[in-house]
Motif scaffolding. Structure first.
Motif, mmCIF file in Angstrom:
data_model
loop_
_atom_site.group_PDB
_atom_site.id
_atom_site.type_symbol
_atom_site.label_atom_id
_atom_site.label_comp_id
_atom_site.label_asym_id
_atom_site.label_seq_id
_atom_site.Cartn_x
_atom_site.Cartn_y
_atom_site.Cartn_z
ATOM 1 N N LYS A 201 0.827 -1.196 0.000
ATOM 2 C CA LYS A 201 0.000 0.000 0.000
ATOM 3 C C LYS A 201 0.865 1.252 0.000
ATOM 4 C CE LYS A 201 -4.245 -1.726 2.096
ATOM 5 N NZ LYS A 201 -5.236 -1.578 3.198
ATOM 6 N N GLY A 202 0.316 2.311 -0.556
ATOM 7 C CA GLY A 202 0.935 3.617 -0.436
ATOM 8 C C GLY A 202 0.427 4.300 0.817
ATOM 9 N N VAL A 203 1.080 5.373 1.214
ATOM 10 C CA VAL A 203 0.706 6.042 2.453
ATOM 11 C C VAL A 203 0.919 7.545 2.330
ATOM 12 C CG1 VAL A 203 3.002 5.717 3.451
ATOM 13 C CG2 VAL A 203 1.046 6.046 4.963
ATOM 14 N N VAL A 204 0.069 8.288 3.008
ATOM 15 C CA VAL A 204 0.261 9.738 3.127
ATOM 16 C C VAL A 204 -0.210 10.153 4.519
ATOM 17 C CG1 VAL A 204 -2.004 10.313 2.129
ATOM 18 C CG2 VAL A 204 -0.155 12.000 2.080
ATOM 19 N N ASP A 205 0.564 11.025 5.154
ATOM 20 C CA ASP A 205 0.190 11.564 6.463
ATOM 21 C C ASP A 205 -0.496 12.910 6.277
ATOM 22 O OD1 ASP A 205 1.254 9.407 7.825
ATOM 23 O OD2 ASP A 205 3.199 10.365 8.114
ATOM 24 N N ALA A 277 -4.120 0.790 -1.614
ATOM 25 C CA ALA A 277 -3.439 -0.111 -2.534
ATOM 26 C C ALA A 277 -3.151 0.534 -3.884
ATOM 27 C CB ALA A 277 -4.259 -1.387 -2.729
ATOM 28 N N THR A 278 -3.840 1.634 -4.192
ATOM 29 C CA THR A 278 -3.665 2.285 -5.491
ATOM 30 C C THR A 278 -3.581 3.801 -5.305
ATOM 31 O OG1 THR A 278 -6.045 2.557 -5.883
ATOM 32 C CG2 THR A 278 -5.029 0.473 -6.618
ATOM 33 N N ARG A 279 -3.012 4.465 -6.303
ATOM 34 C CA ARG A 279 -2.989 5.932 -6.270
ATOM 35 C C ARG A 279 -4.408 6.487 -6.281
ATOM 36 N NH1 ARG A 279 1.932 8.545 -7.580
ATOM 37 N NH2 ARG A 279 3.598 7.148 -8.260
ATOM 38 N N ALA A 280 -5.279 5.842 -7.054
ATOM 39 C CA ALA A 280 -6.667 6.294 -7.101
ATOM 40 C C ALA A 280 -7.322 6.173 -5.734
ATOM 41 C CB ALA A 280 -7.447 5.481 -8.140
ATOM 42 N N GLU A 309 4.414 14.412 2.411
ATOM 43 C CA GLU A 309 4.799 13.814 1.137
ATOM 44 C C GLU A 309 4.177 12.433 1.000
ATOM 45 O OE1 GLU A 309 8.823 13.527 -1.605
ATOM 46 O OE2 GLU A 309 9.001 13.611 0.558
ATOM 47 N N GLU A 310 3.672 12.151 -0.169
ATOM 48 C CA GLU A 310 2.982 10.882 -0.401
ATOM 49 C C GLU A 310 3.968 9.793 -0.826
ATOM 50 O OE1 GLU A 310 -0.093 9.437 -3.784
ATOM 51 O OE2 GLU A 310 -0.879 10.987 -2.428
ATOM 52 N N CYS A 311 3.862 8.639 -0.183
ATOM 53 C CA CYS A 311 4.622 7.459 -0.613
ATOM 54 C C CYS A 311 3.721 6.652 -1.536
ATOM 55 C CB CYS A 311 5.028 6.619 0.588
ATOM 56 S SG CYS A 311 5.801 5.040 0.143
ATOM 57 N N PRO A 312 4.097 6.481 -2.802
ATOM 58 C CA PRO A 312 3.199 5.818 -3.744
ATOM 59 C C PRO A 312 3.030 4.335 -3.418
ATOM 60 C CG PRO A 312 5.351 6.103 -4.730
ATOM 61 C CD PRO A 312 5.388 6.837 -3.417
ATOM 62 N N PRO A 313 1.906 3.766 -3.785
ATOM 63 C CA PRO A 313 1.747 2.324 -3.594
ATOM 64 C C PRO A 313 2.596 1.536 -4.581
ATOM 65 C CG PRO A 313 -0.158 3.215 -4.751
ATOM 66 C CD PRO A 313 0.709 4.386 -4.374
ATOM 67 N N MET A 314 2.956 0.336 -4.182
ATOM 68 C CA MET A 314 3.561 -0.632 -5.090
ATOM 69 C C MET A 314 2.387 -1.418 -5.667
ATOM 70 S SD MET A 314 6.332 -3.549 -4.025
ATOM 71 C CE MET A 314 6.267 -5.162 -4.801
ATOM 72 N N ALA A 349 10.778 -0.275 -2.038
ATOM 73 C CA ALA A 349 10.134 -0.826 -3.225
ATOM 74 C C ALA A 349 9.002 0.064 -3.717
ATOM 75 C CB ALA A 349 9.608 -2.240 -2.933
ATOM 76 N N ASN A 350 8.323 0.753 -2.792
ATOM 77 C CA ASN A 350 7.237 1.648 -3.193
ATOM 78 C C ASN A 350 7.725 2.753 -4.111
ATOM 79 O OD1 ASN A 350 6.333 0.376 -0.559
ATOM 80 N ND2 ASN A 350 4.483 1.506 -1.078
#
Length: 402
Positions: A201-205, A277-280, A309-314, A349-350
């Motif tokens: 999963k990606g994550v953003v605070d 799990a996705t950017r969307a 800052e957003e960490c993109p999902p893998m 990996a993300n």
């Protein structure tokens, strides 16, 4: 993404070559885990990096260390290590191996909990996350080099110093190297059941600041607007977002409000984490949080949302699925039972995947208890997982670029 029509090295020879490197793996694991190397301990992180660099140079890599200054950090971090080794097949692929040098532990932890073995398990700070994975990468590459099976155009071995705090300094390096590569393999350890990791999963605070109006709580409370009360409603509303969007998790991790009990609270702050799990999915979750925050039910209060800052999902993509399937076929050929699982945790990996690179993670040994006093590594998994990694490197490297 199919295997080459023949393999230069039999599984038996490859397994024997990895096994021959096991004593060095174990000795270096003891040595690395004896060093305190928390993310904000640059001396310790760089000491581990120097050991990794020494081993990589012995395998024919050219190595460079780069400082990663991050002005916004309260404390410094160590240097990123980038090692490159050309292979025997110029028409093959450029492969990126990723590991990290830092841990989550404070100074003194290594002395308080030194390396110990109990049966088939080893225990020590960082033994699984990520010293075991880093050293397995060295053992697998070393086995291939011993056998003259370096069938790739170029192999890049990246060791980051700040993964445990979100890679704020090394992220641009990871993304730049990912843009040059054809496939990426991340050396975080396998899941406790032996699964590889095909999705993260990606994550953003987010920070939500609620403002109200102060007043004397005994004399004229009606003149105030209680930001703490508004924040409490927001916590409930935000947590109720869980389950509304597929694959999205929302967590209000910290709430701070007010300064004195005799003052109507005029400010509250919520720190919120979103995972998807996705950017969307991340975008949809952020929109939902904004919607909830815009409707504070306490008159005279308002909420403002700011994002880190957003960490993109893998993400699961056709290319990443093909890479995972290649790994599973390779594992099956070696008699290893595994799957490509999805996890909510993030890793370097993300960032590689976010740059468009097909990535597979969980290629270290089997381990668990990350970030805890019980962190462990299954020593019986080292040779089979090292053989799997070596075989996968050989197969991928021999293929034409994507």
């Amino acid at each position: 993404m199919s295997a080459p029509p023949h393999s230069r090295v039999s599984p038996e020879l490859l397994r024997a070559a990895v096994r021959a490197r096991y004593p060095a793996f174990l000795a270096d694991l003891r040595r690395m885990t004896a060093v305190d190397c928390g993310s904000h301990d640059p001396e310790g992180v760089d000491a581990v990096g120097r050991l990794a660099a020494e081993r990589l140079r012995a395998l024919g890599f050219t190595v460079r260390h780069e400082p990663v200054p991050v002005p916004d950090l309260a404390a410094p971090v160590g240097r990123v290590l980038v090692a490159r080794r050309p292979g025997r097949r110029p028409s093959g692929r450029r492969l990126l191996l990723m590991a990290h040098l830092d841990t989550v532990y404070e100074r003194g932890t290594a002395a308080a909990r030194p390396f110990r073995g109990e049966g088939d398990r080893a225990y020590a700070p960082g033994v699984c996350d990520d010293k075991g994975g880093l050293l397995l990468g060295l053992a697998a590459v070393g086995a291939l080099c011993d056998l003259g099976a370096d069938d790739w155009a170029e192999l890049v071995f990246l060791c980051t110093p700040d993964e445990e705090i979100g890679s704020p300094g090394s992220r641009p390096v990871t993304e730049a190297l990912a843009a040059e590569a054809d496939a990426g393999l991340c050396l975080e350890c396998a899941r406790e059941n032996g699964d590889l990791v095909g999705e993260r999963k990606g994550v953003v605070d987010l920070r939500i600041t609620v403002t109200g109006r102060a007043a004397h709580s005994g004399v004229e409370p009606e003149r105030g607007a209680n930001a703490a009360l508004a924040a409490a409603h927001l916590v409930v509303g935000l947590q109720e977002l869980n389950g509304r969007i597929d694959g999205v998790g929302v967590n209000v991790g910290r709430v701070r409000a007010g300064a004195r009990t005799n003052v109507v609270c005029d400010e509250a702050v919520l720190d919120v984490e979103l995972r998807a799990a996705t950017r969307a999915g991340l975008a949809a979750a952020r929109a939902e949080v904004a919607r909830v925050a815009a409707r504070t039910p306490v008159a005279g209060t308002a909420a403002e949302v700011t994002a880190g800052e957003e960490c993109p999902p893998m993400e699961r993509t056709p290319a990443s699925v093909a890479l995972a399937e290649e790994a599973l076929r390779t594992a099956a050929g070696l008699g290893i039972r595994t799957r490509a699982a999805a996890t909510g945790g993030v890793a370097d990996a993300n960032f590689a995947a976010g740059a468009g690179l097909p990535v597979l993670d969980g290629l270290g040994p089997v381990g668990g208890g990350d970030h805890s006093p019980g962190e462990w590594l299954d020593l019986t998994s080292v040779v089979p997982r090292g053989t799997l990694l070596a075989a996968l490197l050989a197969r991928l490297g021999a293929e034409p670029p994507r």
